[in-house]
Scaffold this motif. Sequence first.
Motif, mmCIF file in Angstrom:
data_model
loop_
_atom_site.group_PDB
_atom_site.id
_atom_site.type_symbol
_atom_site.label_atom_id
_atom_site.label_comp_id
_atom_site.label_asym_id
_atom_site.label_seq_id
_atom_site.Cartn_x
_atom_site.Cartn_y
_atom_site.Cartn_z
ATOM 1 N N VAL A 70 0.827 -1.210 0.000
ATOM 2 C CA VAL A 70 0.000 0.000 0.000
ATOM 3 C C VAL A 70 0.858 1.255 0.000
ATOM 4 O O VAL A 70 0.640 2.176 -0.807
ATOM 5 C CB VAL A 70 -0.955 0.000 1.217
ATOM 6 N N TRP A 71 1.871 1.330 0.883
ATOM 7 C CA TRP A 71 2.629 2.580 0.946
ATOM 8 C C TRP A 71 3.480 2.787 -0.304
ATOM 9 O O TRP A 71 3.672 3.928 -0.747
ATOM 10 C CB TRP A 71 3.446 2.690 2.222
ATOM 11 N N ASN A 72 3.949 1.697 -0.898
ATOM 12 C CA ASN A 72 4.684 1.837 -2.151
ATOM 13 C C ASN A 72 3.769 2.284 -3.283
ATOM 14 O O ASN A 72 4.147 3.106 -4.121
ATOM 15 C CB ASN A 72 5.376 0.527 -2.521
ATOM 16 N N THR A 73 2.563 1.744 -3.310
ATOM 17 C CA THR A 73 1.603 2.142 -4.348
ATOM 18 C C THR A 73 1.181 3.592 -4.180
ATOM 19 O O THR A 73 1.124 4.353 -5.152
ATOM 20 C CB THR A 73 0.369 1.227 -4.301
ATOM 21 N N VAL A 74 0.901 3.997 -2.951
ATOM 22 C CA VAL A 74 0.474 5.374 -2.688
ATOM 23 C C VAL A 74 1.562 6.373 -3.050
ATOM 24 O O VAL A 74 1.278 7.480 -3.527
ATOM 25 C CB VAL A 74 0.065 5.526 -1.204
ATOM 26 N N THR B 25 -0.010 8.652 4.552
ATOM 27 C CA THR B 25 -0.174 7.211 4.328
ATOM 28 C C THR B 25 1.162 6.483 4.433
ATOM 29 O O THR B 25 1.279 5.449 5.095
ATOM 30 C CB THR B 25 -0.801 6.945 2.954
ATOM 31 N N VAL B 26 2.192 7.016 3.759
ATOM 32 C CA VAL B 26 3.515 6.396 3.817
ATOM 33 C C VAL B 26 4.067 6.453 5.244
ATOM 34 O O VAL B 26 4.656 5.486 5.737
ATOM 35 C CB VAL B 26 4.489 7.082 2.837
ATOM 36 N N ALA B 27 3.850 7.588 5.932
ATOM 37 C CA ALA B 27 4.360 7.756 7.292
ATOM 38 C C ALA B 27 3.753 6.745 8.255
ATOM 39 O O ALA B 27 4.399 6.336 9.222
ATOM 40 C CB ALA B 27 4.068 9.179 7.781
#
Length: 286
Positions: free
Chosen positions: A18-22, A219-221
């Motif tokens: 998810v964080w890579n996609t976002v 989101t990544v954080a």
Amino acid sequence: MRPGTIAIVLVAAAAHAVWNTVSKYKRGDTVLFVWAYTCAAALLCLPLGIAPVITGAQPVSWQLAAGSAVSAALHVVYSLTLQTGYDRFDLGVVYPVARGTGPVLTMLFAILLLGERPTAIAVLGAVVVVAGIVVVAGNPFRSGQRHPVHGVLWGAATGATIASYTLWDSSSVTSLHLAPVTYFTGTFLLQSLILTPRALRRRGELQTAIRTNAAPILTVAVFSPLAYILVLTAMRTAPVALVAPLRESSIVIGSLLVWRLFHEAHLARRIIGAAIVLAGIAAISL
């Protein structure tokens, strides 16, 4: 492996995907984006990271400072390389290649630097990973500005940084006996400090960059540290050799996400290639 542990690792894999996609949704300057989510992650992790220091489980020492400093430098290179690859090429190519080459290069570094001798099945696994990467990339000579071979090269460069910080972080946590959460919190804090001078030189763009990328930054954080913490939790009750390949199921999850969200082509081929990469990683872990 217990069902609960399997669930934890699968959630970690999903969080990583998810964080890579976002991060693909990022707009504007790469350095400002990486700096912003690193600062946010450091603030979110601080309460968890400082708890072992307060209780005395993890004293503040030069080993903690030195280990976190080197890790921060390696993670900065990783983050900037990864994000630049995402900015220029298909995530469906860069992500599986990066996650696949990381374990292969880690094994090679361990052979050359640490004198380890892998089994025949581990060597076969490395060959299988390379085969999977070829499937993901497809024809590297087809026409177009977004040549898959260039995406493969950026993914491989990212994989090299993954191998570097994996070896260092593993050594820091096991040999120096550093509390993982405190160690990674220190790494996040130092990453943000390393990037701050470069971010300040772009201060005119800072407010716009944060406002434009507020959702991806947050989101990544949240999901990047979450993936780390869940994997560390799983490793307390399950062998690393089982946790590591199961975690890389994020490759398949990521391939599905980029197809659904970014409409990248060749879904079937990339899923098959990602599954081959995953099988190779499992063999390396054995």
